[in-house]
Each structure stands twice: as structure tokens, then as C-alpha cells.
Write a protein that holds these residues in place. Sequence first.
Motif, PDB file in Angstrom:
ATOM      1  N   ILE A   1      -3.507  -6.533   2.974  1.00  0.00           N
ATOM      2  CA  ILE A   1      -4.483  -6.163   2.211  1.00  0.00           C
ATOM      3  C   ILE A   1      -4.026  -7.672   0.871  1.00  0.00           C
ATOM      4  O   ILE A   1      -4.320  -7.147  -0.699  1.00  0.00           O
ATOM      5  CB  ILE A   1      -4.407  -5.113   1.410  1.00  0.00           C
TER       6      ILE A   1
ATOM      7  N   SER B   1       1.022  -1.455  -0.381  1.00  0.00           N
ATOM      8  CA  SER B   1       0.040   0.222   0.108  1.00  0.00           C
ATOM      9  C   SER B   1       0.496   1.343  -0.017  1.00  0.00           C
ATOM     10  O   SER B   1       1.450   1.809   0.971  1.00  0.00           O
ATOM     11  CB  SER B   1      -0.707   0.304   0.994  1.00  0.00           C
TER      12      SER B   1
ATOM     13  N   SER C   1     -11.524   1.470   3.090  1.00  0.00           N
ATOM     14  CA  SER C   1      -9.402   1.344   2.449  1.00  0.00           C
ATOM     15  C   SER C   1      -8.626   1.327   3.404  1.00  0.00           C
ATOM     16  O   SER C   1      -8.735   2.162   4.460  1.00  0.00           O
ATOM     17  CB  SER C   1      -9.590   2.100   1.193  1.00  0.00           C
TER      18      SER C   1
ATOM     19  N   TYR D   1     -10.027   9.051   6.570  1.00  0.00           N
ATOM     20  CA  TYR D   1     -10.256   7.322   5.652  1.00  0.00           C
ATOM     21  C   TYR D   1      -9.782   8.146   4.569  1.00  0.00           C
ATOM     22  O   TYR D   1      -9.474   7.302   3.055  1.00  0.00           O
ATOM     23  CB  TYR D   1     -11.154   7.130   5.789  1.00  0.00           C
TER      24      TYR D   1
END
Length: 220
Positions: A28, A4, A48, A60
Motif C-alpha cells: 500500500i 497497516s 481497503s 472487509y
Amino acid sequence: MNASSWAMRAWLALRAAGYEFDEELVDIRKPQRFGNLARIGKLSPAASVPVLDTGRTVIYDSIAIMEFANDVCNGALLPTDAEARAHARSVAAWQHAGLSSICHRISFESAFYPVKRAFSPTERAGCERLFSHYEALLARYSGPFLFGAISLADFMHVPTVIRLCRHGADLTRWPRARSWTDTLLHHTLVVEWMREADTLAPVWLEDYLPGGAWPAAPAA
Ligand SMILES: N[C@@H](CCC(=O)N[C@@H](CS)C(=O)NCC(=O)O)C(=O)O
């Protein structure tokens, strides 16, 4: 940490701001990705990562978390001049809103592959466009970072720099950008993240190689 780039950006900005937080790693990788993101969806509508829960507010989106980081350190992560600040925000927003389409198959995940493939001509052209832009910013604001002092714009672009540099991007024509990438890659926070990310098993993405064949990749 090796999957990520958005989480890395937010983490860099929060740490640079001196904001204290507990980290929870979210796996993830498929197939556990779906269950784990569904769990995140209970606190964040975006479902997410990254997500920052301050205890009072759930933030977020990486750019919102980065702006929050800048706020909690009294604006130290953006230029003081209003136009330079707007310019820096443009550079950050460019990354956030679509720059990942440049060399998109050279993903953040691929920066951790033990064998790298060579750039395609289109990817090489993408790198040239990007590094020319970095070079112009470094000339305009006199370095050593994109807007003089380190800012959200630099942190936003760190994962892109990592994925392109780890694929052997040739920066000979952009000396300012070369020195900027060296400085960024040796930044203590970047080193701290990468040290841990480099210990993890690589996350294979099928579109990395034309035809999806792995691991018979030519060395870059
Ligand atoms: N715009 C979001 C993008 C974040 C994002 O795409 N995160 C990925 C992991 S790198 C994710 O959690 N995706 C959720 C999904 O695929 O459903 C941000 O900047 O925070």
C-alpha cells in the motif's frame, strides 16, 4: 506489515483464534497503492486492507474480521460476562472509530523509523489520557490484560501501544499499564509480526515532522 495497523489487528485476532488462512501481502505504498487497492476493490466494496475471503464470504473490515475470529473460537476472545463483553467491545470500537486521532502524527509507520522525534505537549497529554484509561481497566479487571484474559480489546490496541512505546512513552505513573504493554510487546504473535515488519524499508510520512523535513529529526 509496517504500514497497516488495521491488517495487524485482524491478523492477530485470526491467529490467536487458531483460524487457518493464507496471507497475501498488499503493497500500500504510493504509487502502487492505487492499483493494488483497486484490485482489492474487485472483491471488496471497501477497497481497503485487511480483507478476509473465506471462500464463501468476503469480510472487509478489521473489526468484523476480529469478531469473526472470536466466533470461530467459540467466544474465547471476549469476556463471558455480558457487561464486561460490551465494555471490551467499547474499548475496541473506540480504537476503531477515532482513537487514532490521539497522536495521529505518531503513525504506525513512524514506529519503524530509525530516528524518532520527541512527543509534542499535546501528544504527551494524549498519551496520559490513554494510559490512565488502560490503568483503570487493568485495575478493574485485575489484569494481566485489559479484561483479564487476552481479548479483542488488547489486540485492537497493540499497534497504538507499539507506536507510543517505540517513541519512548514514559509509563512510570501507570505501573499496571507498563506491565501490560511489556506483556503485549512480548506476545509471540506480536513478536512474529514485528520481526518481519522490522525488516522492511520504512514508509516515510511527510507530516511526521513539523515542516516535513526528514531525516534531520532530533532523537527522542
Ligand atoms: N475501517 C477499515 C479501515 C482499513 C484501512 O483504512 N485500511 C487502509 C490501509 S491501513 C486502506 O486500505 N485504505 C484504503 C485507501 O486509502 O483507499 C478497517 O478497519 O478495516
